[in-house]
Write a protein that holds these residues in place. Structure first.
Motif, PDB file in Angstrom:
ATOM      1  N   LEU A  19      39.286  83.360   7.647  1.00 49.52           N
ATOM      2  CA  LEU A  19      40.741  83.471   7.504  1.00 49.52           C
ATOM      3  C   LEU A  19      41.387  82.090   7.545  1.00 49.52           C
ATOM      4  O   LEU A  19      42.327  81.815   6.779  1.00 49.52           O
ATOM      5  CB  LEU A  19      41.308  84.349   8.624  1.00 49.52           C
ATOM      6  CG  LEU A  19      42.834  84.462   8.677  1.00 49.52           C
ATOM      7  CD1 LEU A  19      43.389  85.096   7.398  1.00 49.52           C
ATOM      8  CD2 LEU A  19      43.273  85.256   9.911  1.00 49.52           C
ATOM      9  N   LEU A  20      40.907  81.207   8.407  1.00 47.56           N
ATOM     10  CA  LEU A  20      41.472  79.866   8.503  1.00 47.56           C
ATOM     11  C   LEU A  20      41.344  79.127   7.179  1.00 47.56           C
ATOM     12  O   LEU A  20      42.291  78.459   6.725  1.00 47.56           O
ATOM     13  CB  LEU A  20      40.771  79.095   9.625  1.00 47.56           C
ATOM     14  CG  LEU A  20      41.282  77.673   9.882  1.00 47.56           C
ATOM     15  CD1 LEU A  20      42.747  77.709  10.309  1.00 47.56           C
ATOM     16  CD2 LEU A  20      40.435  76.988  10.949  1.00 47.56           C
ATOM     17  N   GLU A  21      40.206  79.250   6.535  1.00 46.96           N
ATOM     18  CA  GLU A  21      40.015  78.588   5.245  1.00 46.96           C
ATOM     19  C   GLU A  21      40.825  79.270   4.146  1.00 46.96           C
ATOM     20  O   GLU A  21      41.265  78.616   3.194  1.00 46.96           O
ATOM     21  CB  GLU A  21      38.521  78.575   4.895  1.00 46.96           C
ATOM     22  CG  GLU A  21      37.733  77.620   5.788  1.00 46.96           C
ATOM     23  CD  GLU A  21      36.240  77.799   5.643  1.00 46.96           C
ATOM     24  OE1 GLU A  21      35.520  76.792   5.769  1.00 46.96           O
ATOM     25  OE2 GLU A  21      35.791  78.932   5.407  1.00 46.96           O
ATOM     26  N   LEU A  22      41.046  80.582   4.276  1.00 39.29           N
ATOM     27  CA  LEU A  22      41.901  81.281   3.311  1.00 39.29           C
ATOM     28  C   LEU A  22      43.341  80.787   3.410  1.00 39.29           C
ATOM     29  O   LEU A  22      44.016  80.581   2.385  1.00 39.29           O
ATOM     30  CB  LEU A  22      41.843  82.789   3.555  1.00 39.29           C
ATOM     31  CG  LEU A  22      42.732  83.647   2.650  1.00 39.29           C
ATOM     32  CD1 LEU A  22      42.397  83.431   1.175  1.00 39.29           C
ATOM     33  CD2 LEU A  22      42.602  85.131   3.019  1.00 39.29           C
ATOM     34  N   VAL A  26      45.480  79.014   0.377  1.00 35.29           N
ATOM     35  CA  VAL A  26      46.797  79.452  -0.108  1.00 35.29           C
ATOM     36  C   VAL A  26      47.780  78.288  -0.132  1.00 35.29           C
ATOM     37  O   VAL A  26      48.554  78.114  -1.086  1.00 35.29           O
ATOM     38  CB  VAL A  26      47.332  80.605   0.770  1.00 35.29           C
ATOM     39  CG1 VAL A  26      48.791  80.925   0.424  1.00 35.29           C
ATOM     40  CG2 VAL A  26      46.471  81.847   0.593  1.00 35.29           C
ATOM     41  N   GLU A  27      47.745  77.454   0.905  1.00 32.89           N
ATOM     42  CA  GLU A  27      48.691  76.344   0.975  1.00 32.89           C
ATOM     43  C   GLU A  27      48.348  75.231  -0.015  1.00 32.89           C
ATOM     44  O   GLU A  27      49.225  74.698  -0.696  1.00 32.89           O
ATOM     45  CB  GLU A  27      48.720  75.782   2.395  1.00 32.89           C
ATOM     46  CG  GLU A  27      49.350  76.727   3.407  1.00 32.89           C
ATOM     47  CD  GLU A  27      49.380  76.133   4.802  1.00 32.89           C
ATOM     48  OE1 GLU A  27      48.919  74.966   4.949  1.00 32.89           O
ATOM     49  OE2 GLU A  27      49.834  76.801   5.732  1.00 32.89           O
ATOM     50  N   GLN A  28      47.071  74.871  -0.102  1.00 35.39           N
ATOM     51  CA  GLN A  28      46.693  73.707  -0.894  1.00 35.39           C
ATOM     52  C   GLN A  28      46.520  74.023  -2.379  1.00 35.39           C
ATOM     53  O   GLN A  28      46.881  73.214  -3.236  1.00 35.39           O
ATOM     54  CB  GLN A  28      45.391  73.101  -0.341  1.00 35.39           C
ATOM     55  CG  GLN A  28      45.549  72.535   1.068  1.00 35.39           C
ATOM     56  CD  GLN A  28      44.256  71.960   1.607  1.00 35.39           C
ATOM     57  OE1 GLN A  28      43.262  71.853   0.885  1.00 35.39           O
ATOM     58  NE2 GLN A  28      44.257  71.598   2.884  1.00 35.39           N
ATOM     59  N   HIS A  29      45.947  75.181  -2.698  1.00 36.26           N
ATOM     60  CA  HIS A  29      45.637  75.495  -4.092  1.00 36.26           C
ATOM     61  C   HIS A  29      46.686  76.404  -4.745  1.00 36.26           C
ATOM     62  O   HIS A  29      47.017  76.214  -5.913  1.00 36.26           O
ATOM     63  CB  HIS A  29      44.252  76.143  -4.186  1.00 36.26           C
ATOM     64  CG  HIS A  29      43.137  75.217  -3.783  1.00 36.26           C
ATOM     65  ND1 HIS A  29      42.626  74.252  -4.608  1.00 36.26           N
ATOM     66  CD2 HIS A  29      42.454  75.106  -2.607  1.00 36.26           C
ATOM     67  CE1 HIS A  29      41.660  73.583  -3.984  1.00 36.26           C
ATOM     68  NE2 HIS A  29      41.547  74.087  -2.755  1.00 36.26           N
ATOM     69  N   LEU A  30      47.187  77.379  -3.969  1.00 37.28           N
ATOM     70  CA  LEU A  30      48.222  78.244  -4.537  1.00 37.28           C
ATOM     71  C   LEU A  30      49.623  77.644  -4.372  1.00 37.28           C
ATOM     72  O   LEU A  30      50.574  78.108  -5.005  1.00 37.28           O
ATOM     73  CB  LEU A  30      48.176  79.623  -3.873  1.00 37.28           C
ATOM     74  CG  LEU A  30      46.859  80.391  -4.001  1.00 37.28           C
ATOM     75  CD1 LEU A  30      47.002  81.783  -3.377  1.00 37.28           C
ATOM     76  CD2 LEU A  30      46.403  80.505  -5.443  1.00 37.28           C
ATOM     77  N   LYS A  31      49.731  76.623  -3.518  1.00 38.06           N
ATOM     78  CA  LYS A  31      51.004  75.944  -3.264  1.00 38.06           C
ATOM     79  C   LYS A  31      52.073  76.923  -2.767  1.00 38.06           C
ATOM     80  O   LYS A  31      53.244  76.865  -3.149  1.00 38.06           O
ATOM     81  CB  LYS A  31      51.509  75.248  -4.541  1.00 38.06           C
ATOM     82  CG  LYS A  31      50.505  74.322  -5.199  1.00 38.06           C
ATOM     83  CD  LYS A  31      50.088  73.185  -4.280  1.00 38.06           C
ATOM     84  CE  LYS A  31      49.091  72.259  -4.965  1.00 38.06           C
ATOM     85  NZ  LYS A  31      48.633  71.165  -4.061  1.00 38.06           N
ATOM     86  N   LEU A  32      51.648  77.822  -1.881  1.00 39.36           N
ATOM     87  CA  LEU A  32      52.561  78.823  -1.329  1.00 39.36           C
ATOM     88  C   LEU A  32      52.658  78.658   0.178  1.00 39.36           C
ATOM     89  O   LEU A  32      51.665  78.339   0.843  1.00 39.36           O
ATOM     90  CB  LEU A  32      52.081  80.242  -1.659  1.00 39.36           C
ATOM     91  CG  LEU A  32      52.018  80.615  -3.147  1.00 39.36           C
ATOM     92  CD1 LEU A  32      51.439  82.011  -3.311  1.00 39.36           C
ATOM     93  CD2 LEU A  32      53.394  80.532  -3.795  1.00 39.36           C
TER      94      LEU A  32
END
Length: 238
Positions: A19-22, A26-32
Protein backbone atom coordinates in the motif's frame (compact mmCIF):
# COMPACT_ATOMS: atom_id res chain seq x y z
CA UNK A 1 0.81 -7.32 -20.09
CA UNK A 2 2.80 -7.15 -16.89
CA UNK A 3 5.28 -4.94 -15.05
CA UNK A 4 7.18 -5.03 -11.81
CA UNK A 5 4.34 -3.08 -10.09
CA UNK A 6 1.28 -2.70 -12.27
CA UNK A 7 -0.07 -5.49 -14.48
CA UNK A 8 -3.03 -5.94 -16.82
CA UNK A 9 -4.49 -9.19 -18.21
CA UNK A 10 -6.88 -7.53 -20.71
CA UNK A 11 -9.62 -7.57 -18.07
CA UNK A 12 -8.23 -6.54 -14.71
CA UNK A 13 -5.49 -4.30 -13.41
CA UNK A 14 -3.42 -5.63 -10.52
CA UNK A 15 -0.99 -3.98 -8.09
CA UNK A 16 1.58 -6.48 -6.77
CA UNK A 17 3.37 -4.33 -4.23
CA UNK A 18 2.48 -2.78 -0.87
CA UNK A 19 0.00 0.00 0.00
CA UNK A 20 2.84 2.41 0.80
CA UNK A 21 4.32 1.94 -2.66
CA UNK A 22 0.85 2.29 -4.22
CA UNK A 23 0.45 5.67 -2.52
CA UNK A 24 3.83 6.75 -3.89
CA UNK A 25 2.79 5.49 -7.34
CA UNK A 26 -0.39 7.58 -7.29
CA UNK A 27 1.46 10.73 -6.27
CA UNK A 28 4.52 10.42 -8.50
CA UNK A 29 3.16 8.75 -11.64
CA UNK A 30 -0.54 9.61 -11.65
CA UNK A 31 0.19 13.11 -10.30
CA UNK A 32 -2.86 12.92 -8.02
CA UNK A 33 -3.28 14.06 -4.44
CA UNK A 34 -6.11 13.04 -2.19
CA UNK A 35 -7.13 10.82 0.69
CA UNK A 36 -7.14 7.08 1.35
CA UNK A 37 -9.91 5.28 3.20
CA UNK A 38 -10.56 1.71 4.32
CA UNK A 39 -14.08 0.56 3.43
CA UNK A 40 -13.45 -2.86 4.99
CA UNK A 41 -11.11 -5.81 4.94
CA UNK A 42 -7.89 -5.30 2.99
CA UNK A 43 -9.52 -2.91 0.50
CA UNK A 44 -8.24 0.66 0.20
CA UNK A 45 -9.93 3.52 -1.68
CA UNK A 46 -8.28 6.65 -3.05
CA UNK A 47 -10.30 9.82 -3.77
CA UNK A 48 -8.54 12.73 -5.47
CA UNK A 49 -8.88 16.32 -4.29
CA UNK A 50 -8.93 18.06 -7.69
CA UNK A 51 -11.61 15.90 -9.31
CA UNK A 52 -13.82 12.93 -8.68
CA UNK A 53 -11.21 10.30 -9.59
CA UNK A 54 -11.74 7.18 -7.53
CA UNK A 55 -9.41 4.17 -7.35
CA UNK A 56 -10.00 1.03 -5.30
CA UNK A 57 -7.35 -1.54 -4.40
CA UNK A 58 -8.49 -4.88 -2.95
CA UNK A 59 -5.33 -5.56 -0.95
CA UNK A 60 -2.26 -7.77 -1.14
CA UNK A 61 -4.26 -11.00 -1.33
CA UNK A 62 -6.29 -10.11 -4.41
CA UNK A 63 -3.92 -7.43 -5.82
CA UNK A 64 -6.85 -6.24 -7.92
CA UNK A 65 -7.01 -2.49 -8.58
CA UNK A 66 -10.07 -0.85 -10.17
CA UNK A 67 -10.69 2.61 -11.63
CA UNK A 68 -14.14 3.25 -10.16
CA UNK A 69 -14.49 6.85 -11.34
CA UNK A 70 -12.77 8.40 -14.36
CA UNK A 71 -13.45 11.55 -16.36
CA UNK A 72 -14.89 11.78 -19.85
CA UNK A 73 -11.45 11.74 -21.46
CA UNK A 74 -10.64 8.47 -19.65
CA UNK A 75 -7.60 10.10 -18.11
CA UNK A 76 -6.85 7.34 -15.60
CA UNK A 77 -7.44 4.54 -18.11
CA UNK A 78 -5.08 6.05 -20.66
CA UNK A 79 -2.51 6.86 -18.00
CA UNK A 80 -2.60 3.31 -16.65
CA UNK A 81 -2.07 1.93 -20.15
CA UNK A 82 0.79 4.29 -20.89
CA UNK A 83 2.48 3.46 -17.58
CA UNK A 84 2.15 -0.26 -18.25
CA UNK A 85 3.70 0.22 -21.71
CA UNK A 86 6.50 2.27 -20.17
CA UNK A 87 7.15 -0.42 -17.60
CA UNK A 88 7.20 -3.04 -20.35
CA UNK A 89 9.76 -1.03 -22.29
CA UNK A 90 11.86 -0.72 -19.13
CA UNK A 91 11.53 -4.46 -18.56
CA UNK A 92 12.55 -5.19 -22.14
CA UNK A 93 15.53 -2.86 -21.85
CA UNK A 94 16.51 -4.52 -18.59
CA UNK A 95 16.18 -7.96 -20.15
CA UNK A 96 18.22 -6.84 -23.15
CA UNK A 97 20.88 -5.48 -20.80
CA UNK A 98 20.94 -8.78 -18.95
CA UNK A 99 21.22 -10.67 -22.24
CA UNK A 100 24.05 -8.40 -23.38
CA UNK A 101 25.81 -8.81 -20.04
CA UNK A 102 25.34 -12.57 -20.24
CA UNK A 103 26.63 -12.58 -23.81
CA UNK A 104 29.67 -10.52 -22.77
CA UNK A 105 30.26 -12.91 -19.89
CA UNK A 106 30.02 -15.91 -22.21
CA UNK A 107 32.36 -14.21 -24.66
CA UNK A 108 34.83 -13.57 -21.85
CA UNK A 109 34.57 -17.19 -20.72
CA UNK A 110 35.09 -18.33 -24.30
CA UNK A 111 38.22 -16.19 -24.55
CA UNK A 112 39.52 -17.63 -21.28
CA UNK A 113 38.83 -21.17 -22.51
CA UNK A 114 40.49 -20.39 -25.84
CA UNK A 115 43.56 -18.96 -24.11
CA UNK A 116 43.71 -21.98 -21.82
CA UNK A 117 43.49 -24.32 -24.82
CA UNK A 118 46.29 -22.40 -26.56
CA UNK A 119 48.47 -22.66 -23.46
CA UNK A 120 47.74 -26.40 -23.19
CA UNK A 121 48.65 -26.89 -26.87
CA UNK A 122 51.90 -24.95 -26.38
CA UNK A 123 52.69 -27.08 -23.31
CA UNK A 124 52.19 -30.26 -25.37
CA UNK A 125 54.53 -28.90 -28.05
CA UNK A 126 57.12 -28.04 -25.39
CA UNK A 127 56.91 -31.55 -23.91
CA UNK A 128 57.32 -33.11 -27.37
CA UNK A 129 60.32 -30.87 -28.06
CA UNK A 130 61.92 -31.83 -24.74
CA UNK A 131 61.27 -35.51 -25.50
CA UNK A 132 63.00 -35.15 -28.89
CA UNK A 133 65.96 -33.43 -27.22
CA UNK A 134 66.24 -36.27 -24.70
CA UNK A 135 66.16 -38.85 -27.49
CA UNK A 136 68.89 -36.96 -29.38
CA UNK A 137 71.04 -36.80 -26.23
CA UNK A 138 70.50 -40.52 -25.65
CA UNK A 139 71.64 -41.33 -29.20
CA UNK A 140 74.70 -39.10 -28.78
CA UNK A 141 75.63 -40.86 -25.52
CA UNK A 142 75.23 -44.29 -27.12
CA UNK A 143 77.37 -43.24 -30.09
CA UNK A 144 80.10 -41.89 -27.79
CA UNK A 145 80.03 -45.08 -25.72
CA UNK A 146 80.40 -47.18 -28.88
CA UNK A 147 83.42 -45.16 -30.03
CA UNK A 148 85.04 -45.52 -26.60
CA UNK A 149 84.40 -49.27 -26.64
CA UNK A 150 86.06 -49.59 -30.06
CA UNK A 151 89.08 -47.62 -28.87
CA UNK A 152 89.29 -49.76 -25.75
CA UNK A 153 89.26 -52.93 -27.85
CA UNK A 154 92.11 -51.62 -29.98
CA UNK A 155 94.18 -50.60 -26.95
CA UNK A 156 93.48 -53.64 -24.81
CA UNK A 157 96.43 -56.09 -24.89
CA UNK A 158 98.95 -56.97 -27.56
CA UNK A 159 98.16 -58.22 -31.01
CA UNK A 160 99.58 -61.72 -31.09
CA UNK A 161 100.44 -63.87 -33.99
CA UNK A 162 97.46 -65.51 -35.64
CA UNK A 163 99.32 -68.77 -36.13
CA UNK A 164 100.13 -71.41 -33.57
CA UNK A 165 103.91 -71.02 -33.70
CA UNK A 166 105.77 -73.91 -32.01
CA UNK A 167 109.16 -73.27 -33.56
CA UNK A 168 110.51 -70.73 -31.05
CA UNK A 169 114.06 -70.82 -29.83
CA UNK A 170 114.24 -73.43 -27.08
CA UNK A 171 117.74 -72.28 -26.20
CA UNK A 172 116.60 -68.70 -25.63
CA UNK A 173 113.69 -69.82 -23.48
CA UNK A 174 115.99 -72.05 -21.47
CA UNK A 175 118.34 -69.15 -20.89
CA UNK A 176 115.44 -67.02 -19.72
CA UNK A 177 114.35 -69.70 -17.31
CA UNK A 178 117.93 -69.96 -16.06
CA UNK A 179 118.04 -66.24 -15.42
CA UNK A 180 114.78 -66.40 -13.47
CA UNK A 181 116.17 -69.27 -11.42
CA UNK A 182 119.35 -67.31 -10.68
CA UNK A 183 117.24 -64.36 -9.56
CA UNK A 184 115.29 -66.57 -7.20
CA UNK A 185 118.53 -67.93 -5.76
CA UNK A 186 119.95 -64.46 -5.30
CA UNK A 187 116.78 -63.24 -3.61
CA UNK A 188 116.97 -66.16 -1.19
CA UNK A 189 120.63 -65.41 -0.59
CA UNK A 190 119.71 -61.84 0.15
CA UNK A 191 117.72 -63.03 3.12
CA UNK A 192 120.18 -65.55 4.57
CA UNK A 193 123.61 -64.82 3.07
CA UNK A 194 126.35 -62.73 4.66
CA UNK A 195 127.41 -61.32 1.28
CA UNK A 196 127.42 -57.55 0.93
CA UNK A 197 123.90 -56.27 0.32
CA UNK A 198 124.79 -53.73 -2.35
CA UNK A 199 126.64 -56.32 -4.41
CA UNK A 200 123.66 -58.62 -4.40
CA UNK A 201 121.30 -55.79 -5.36
CA UNK A 202 123.56 -54.84 -8.25
CA UNK A 203 123.68 -58.44 -9.45
CA UNK A 204 119.88 -58.70 -9.24
CA UNK A 205 119.52 -55.49 -11.24
CA UNK A 206 121.89 -56.85 -13.87
CA UNK A 207 119.94 -60.08 -14.14
CA UNK A 208 116.63 -58.18 -14.49
CA UNK A 209 118.14 -56.18 -17.33
CA UNK A 210 119.23 -59.40 -19.03
CA UNK A 211 115.75 -60.81 -18.51
CA UNK A 212 114.16 -57.80 -20.22
CA UNK A 213 116.62 -58.06 -23.09
CA UNK A 214 115.88 -61.76 -23.54
CA UNK A 215 112.12 -61.06 -23.58
CA UNK A 216 112.67 -58.53 -26.36
CA UNK A 217 114.71 -61.09 -28.31
CA UNK A 218 112.03 -63.75 -27.88
CA UNK A 219 109.28 -61.33 -28.99
CA UNK A 220 111.24 -60.41 -32.11
CA UNK A 221 111.90 -64.05 -32.91
CA UNK A 222 108.20 -64.85 -32.60
CA UNK A 223 107.31 -61.95 -34.91
CA UNK A 224 109.90 -63.16 -37.42
CA UNK A 225 108.53 -66.70 -37.25
CA UNK A 226 104.98 -65.41 -37.83
CA UNK A 227 106.16 -63.41 -40.82
CA UNK A 228 107.89 -66.48 -42.28
CA UNK A 229 104.75 -68.55 -41.77
CA UNK A 230 102.68 -65.88 -43.56
CA UNK A 231 105.05 -65.96 -46.52
CA UNK A 232 104.90 -69.75 -46.62
CA UNK A 233 101.10 -69.64 -46.68
CA UNK A 234 101.20 -67.20 -49.60
CA UNK A 235 103.61 -69.41 -51.52
CA UNK A 236 101.49 -72.50 -50.90
CA UNK A 237 98.37 -70.74 -52.13
CA UNK A 238 100.10 -69.97 -55.45
Amino acid sequence: MSTNKLSYDCKTYRWSWSLLELKSFVEQHLKLHGSWTSPGGEAKVFRSEQSDFLIKWYGVSSKKIVIQVDNEEHYLELLFQSLINTYEIDENNEMQSEVIALDDSCTGDALVISNTADKATQSVHDVKSQDNDLKSNELAVKSTAKVCANKNERLNGFKVCCYNCTCGSNVTKAELEGIKLDMAVLESRLLVSASPLEEIKLEIKTLKTKENDMEVVIRRQNELICKINDENMVLKSK
